[in-house]
Write a protein that holds these residues in place. Structure first.
Motif, PDB file in Angstrom:
ATOM      1  N   HIS A 224       3.134   2.397  -3.811  1.00  0.00           N
ATOM      2  CA  HIS A 224       1.638   2.378  -3.709  1.00  0.00           C
ATOM      3  C   HIS A 224       1.090   1.424  -4.580  1.00  0.00           C
ATOM      4  O   HIS A 224       1.585   0.772  -5.115  1.00  0.00           O
ATOM      5  CB  HIS A 224       1.208   3.725  -4.416  1.00  0.00           C
TER       6      HIS A 224
ATOM      7  N   VAL B 256      -3.455   4.221  -2.685  1.00  0.00           N
ATOM      8  CA  VAL B 256      -2.948   3.884  -1.292  1.00  0.00           C
ATOM      9  C   VAL B 256      -1.539   3.773  -1.161  1.00  0.00           C
ATOM     10  O   VAL B 256      -0.956   3.084  -1.826  1.00  0.00           O
ATOM     11  CB  VAL B 256      -3.762   2.872  -0.640  1.00  0.00           C
TER      12      VAL B 256
ATOM     13  N   HIS C  36     -10.833   2.823   4.104  1.00  0.00           N
ATOM     14  CA  HIS C  36     -11.405   2.362   2.913  1.00  0.00           C
ATOM     15  C   HIS C  36     -11.898   0.731   3.148  1.00  0.00           C
ATOM     16  O   HIS C  36     -11.309  -0.081   3.822  1.00  0.00           O
ATOM     17  CB  HIS C  36     -10.304   2.159   1.964  1.00  0.00           C
TER      18      HIS C  36
ATOM     19  N   THR D  78      -5.722   3.966   7.216  1.00  0.00           N
ATOM     20  CA  THR D  78      -4.557   4.922   6.786  1.00  0.00           C
ATOM     21  C   THR D  78      -4.611   6.057   7.385  1.00  0.00           C
ATOM     22  O   THR D  78      -5.473   6.625   8.064  1.00  0.00           O
ATOM     23  CB  THR D  78      -4.565   5.132   4.911  1.00  0.00           C
TER      24      THR D  78
END
Length: 232
Positions: free
Chosen positions: A132, A144, A168, A163
């Motif tokens: 991540h 993320v 985002h 995602t």
């Protein structure tokens, strides 16, 4: 990290302190000096933040301050702020600053700052193998997971990160964002798209379908895509 060399630029209006920094950089095996600018306007016009690893940036610049200059950057290298006073240190926390140096600059303190940049550079390289990373979206840090990313889409000065759970919007260039992703898992197939190889459903010579979305495969990126598919 002995073989890691960071390209550096100085933005400093004082010839004395600029020359001092240049000498310290020249004496350091992990640094190479690219450019020197005397004010923020000149640095901004010449895009001093691009294609460089590290900025030595003085806060008290003429015309525009160091903080004002940082706010014009769409993407930013590592930054070591330099100042005559500790008064700006608290404000520096609002920016992505690696360290804060006070004048007169002592060689030992300079080396400590450089070591910190080198450690962070090494850490960022290692982070590409982790599961991540964090992005700043809507004024907050968001975690993320690489596996959750479907694709990244260019949106002017921003990128849209699509995602599994949500989207985002991140202030970044596609090039800068591409460099922070592990190339074993992600590939850029178009000037406006980076995809997760593990999310591909089908493809041909002109199109790649990712989670139901059909994305054009640029002719100039076809070979790199096919190579990535063959090794993923």
């Amino acid at each position: 990290m002995d073989d890691l060399v960071l390209t550096s630029t100085i933005i400093e209006d004082s010839p004395f302190h600029s020359n001092q920094l240049a000498q310290l950089i020249d004496q350091n095996p992990n640094l190479s000096l690219k450019n020197v600018y005397r004010n923020g306007i000149d640095a901004k016009n010449h895009k001093a933040n691009e294609e460089v690893d590290l900025l030595f940036l003085t806060v008290e610049l003429p015309l525009i301050t160091g903080f004002d200059l940082i706010e014009t950057f769409k993407e930013s290298p590592k930054i070591i702020l330099v100042s005559n006073t500790p008064d700006h240190a608290f404000r520096a926390f609002d920016y992505d600053i690696t360290d804060y140096l006070l004048k007169p600059i002592l060689p030992a303190r300079f080396q400590k700052s450089v070591d910190k940049v080198l450690r962070n550079a090494k850490l960022n390289t290692n982070n590409k193998d982790e599961e991540h990373f964090f992005v700043k979206s809507n004024s907050r840090k968001v975690k993320v997971n690489y596996k959750d990313i479907k694709w990244i889409e260019a949106l002017g000065d921003y990128v849209k990160l699509v995602t599994e759970k949500s989207n985002h919007i991140v202030l970044s260039s596609m090039k800068a964002f591409e460099e922070r992703l592990p190339n074993s898992q992600f590939v850029r197939i178009h000037k406006s798209y980076i995809i997760n190889l593990k999310r591909i459903e089908k493809f041909n010579n002109t199109m790649v379908e990712v989670e139901g979305k059909k994305i054009t495969l640029s002719r100039s990126r076809r070979d790199s895509f096919m190579s990535a598919i063959g090794t993923s």
